[in-house]
Scaffold this motif. Sequence first.
Motif, mmCIF file in Angstrom:
data_model
loop_
_atom_site.group_PDB
_atom_site.id
_atom_site.type_symbol
_atom_site.label_atom_id
_atom_site.label_comp_id
_atom_site.label_asym_id
_atom_site.label_seq_id
_atom_site.Cartn_x
_atom_site.Cartn_y
_atom_site.Cartn_z
ATOM 1 N N GLU A 76 0.901 -1.055 -0.020
ATOM 2 C CA GLU A 76 -0.107 -0.029 -0.145
ATOM 3 C C GLU A 76 0.867 1.416 0.067
ATOM 4 N N VAL A 77 1.814 1.210 0.860
ATOM 5 C CA VAL A 77 2.791 2.343 0.699
ATOM 6 C C VAL A 77 3.725 2.556 -0.495
ATOM 7 N N ARG A 78 3.855 1.532 -1.100
ATOM 8 C CA ARG A 78 4.564 1.645 -2.400
ATOM 9 C C ARG A 78 3.678 2.020 -3.523
ATOM 10 N N MET A 79 2.384 1.675 -3.574
ATOM 11 C CA MET A 79 1.339 2.204 -4.387
ATOM 12 C C MET A 79 0.964 3.764 -4.373
ATOM 13 N N ARG A 80 0.891 4.143 -2.837
ATOM 14 C CA ARG A 80 0.693 5.498 -2.732
ATOM 15 C C ARG A 80 1.836 6.294 -3.362
ATOM 16 N N CYS A 81 3.095 5.947 -2.956
ATOM 17 C CA CYS A 81 4.340 6.657 -3.606
ATOM 18 C C CYS A 81 4.374 6.788 -5.043
ATOM 19 N N SER A 82 3.994 5.606 -5.716
ATOM 20 C CA SER A 82 3.806 5.717 -7.176
ATOM 21 C C SER A 82 2.775 6.601 -7.664
ATOM 22 N N GLN A 83 1.635 6.918 -7.074
ATOM 23 C CA GLN A 83 0.655 7.767 -7.378
ATOM 24 C C GLN A 83 1.089 9.203 -7.136
ATOM 25 N N LEU A 84 1.746 9.417 -6.026
ATOM 26 C CA LEU A 84 2.404 10.570 -5.706
ATOM 27 C C LEU A 84 3.197 11.270 -6.643
ATOM 28 N N LEU A 85 4.170 10.125 -7.162
ATOM 29 C CA LEU A 85 5.259 10.671 -7.596
ATOM 30 C C LEU A 85 4.620 11.227 -9.249
ATOM 31 N N LEU A 86 3.871 11.047 -9.577
ATOM 32 C CA LEU A 86 3.115 11.589 -10.708
ATOM 33 C C LEU A 86 3.152 13.124 -10.901
ATOM 34 N N LEU A 87 2.586 13.606 -9.714
ATOM 35 C CA LEU A 87 2.398 14.886 -9.260
ATOM 36 C C LEU A 87 3.393 15.718 -8.726
ATOM 37 N N ALA A 88 4.412 15.147 -7.923
ATOM 38 C CA ALA A 88 5.147 15.665 -6.986
ATOM 39 C C ALA A 88 6.334 16.510 -7.757
ATOM 40 N N ASP A 89 6.583 17.496 -7.080
ATOM 41 C CA ASP A 89 7.962 18.332 -7.572
ATOM 42 C C ASP A 89 9.435 17.331 -7.277
ATOM 43 N N PRO A 90 10.422 17.762 -7.931
ATOM 44 C CA PRO A 90 11.558 16.812 -7.583
ATOM 45 C C PRO A 90 12.152 16.648 -6.196
ATOM 46 N N LYS A 91 12.018 17.796 -5.218
ATOM 47 C CA LYS A 91 12.006 17.451 -3.830
ATOM 48 C C LYS A 91 11.054 16.878 -3.124
ATOM 49 N N LEU A 92 9.762 16.735 -3.387
ATOM 50 C CA LEU A 92 8.828 15.915 -3.045
ATOM 51 C C LEU A 92 8.875 14.517 -3.285
ATOM 52 N N ALA A 93 9.280 14.218 -4.603
ATOM 53 C CA ALA A 93 9.508 12.984 -5.075
ATOM 54 C C ALA A 93 10.694 12.416 -4.210
ATOM 55 N N GLU A 94 11.735 13.149 -4.211
ATOM 56 C CA GLU A 94 13.027 12.454 -3.572
ATOM 57 C C GLU A 94 12.631 12.023 -2.094
ATOM 58 N N ALA A 95 11.855 12.953 -1.258
ATOM 59 C CA ALA A 95 11.329 12.429 -0.061
ATOM 60 C C ALA A 95 10.563 11.451 -0.044
ATOM 61 N N SER A 96 9.678 11.282 -0.997
ATOM 62 C CA SER A 96 8.806 10.156 -1.241
ATOM 63 C C SER A 96 9.535 8.914 -1.343
ATOM 64 N N VAL A 97 10.339 8.936 -2.157
ATOM 65 C CA VAL A 97 11.037 7.707 -2.547
ATOM 66 C C VAL A 97 11.983 7.187 -1.236
ATOM 67 N N ARG A 98 12.541 8.388 -0.400
ATOM 68 C CA ARG A 98 13.279 7.970 0.582
ATOM 69 C C ARG A 98 12.410 7.435 1.562
ATOM 70 N N LEU A 99 11.271 7.889 1.980
ATOM 71 C CA LEU A 99 10.427 7.230 2.721
ATOM 72 C C LEU A 99 9.822 5.885 2.584
ATOM 73 N N GLN A 100 9.616 5.597 1.149
ATOM 74 C CA GLN A 100 9.481 4.387 0.707
ATOM 75 C C GLN A 100 10.535 3.298 0.996
#
Length: 162
Positions: A76-100
């Motif tokens: 579920e965490v991985r799926m939510r991260c993938s969804q967020l990566l579509l709209l995230a700016d580069p800094k938020l995307a990096e933080a999302s992947v680190r969290l995952q």
Amino acid sequence: MLQTVLTAAIAATVAFLLSVLNEILRERRAFRHRWDREVRELASDYLAATRRLMHLVGSTAKLSADATELVDALQEVRMRCSQLLLLADPKLAEASVRLQSEAYAVVQAKLARTTPSEAPNSLSGLYEAVREFVLKARAQLALPRIAGVQRAAYEHADQMPE
């Protein structure tokens, strides 16, 4: 007479240009507002899925969380991260992947250990990744920092029992 017509034409042109500029700015604000709402909802869902996973691996969960339950929560965490990566700016995307990545490491540590004493507090990295994610999400949404509240919520992550 020519001067009056020329003045009227210039005034009409300026009014037209200001009207077009105002319309463009209004559309940009509406466009950004629409995507901000989506980013906020996706970030909230991602954070909720991560909190559920943290509950399953932490001390507040039942003594032995089922491995399937942990794997499902991680998925579920991985799926939510993938969804967020579509709209995230580069800094938020990096933080999302680190969290995952931190979530994956915590689940692997939980599944690999046989006794609670075998893994030192592995949640501290996950708490730090959550804190960074929240800060980056607030930055993308142009929300003011609330560092005092967030620091207090996560500064004792190393002291949290598992």
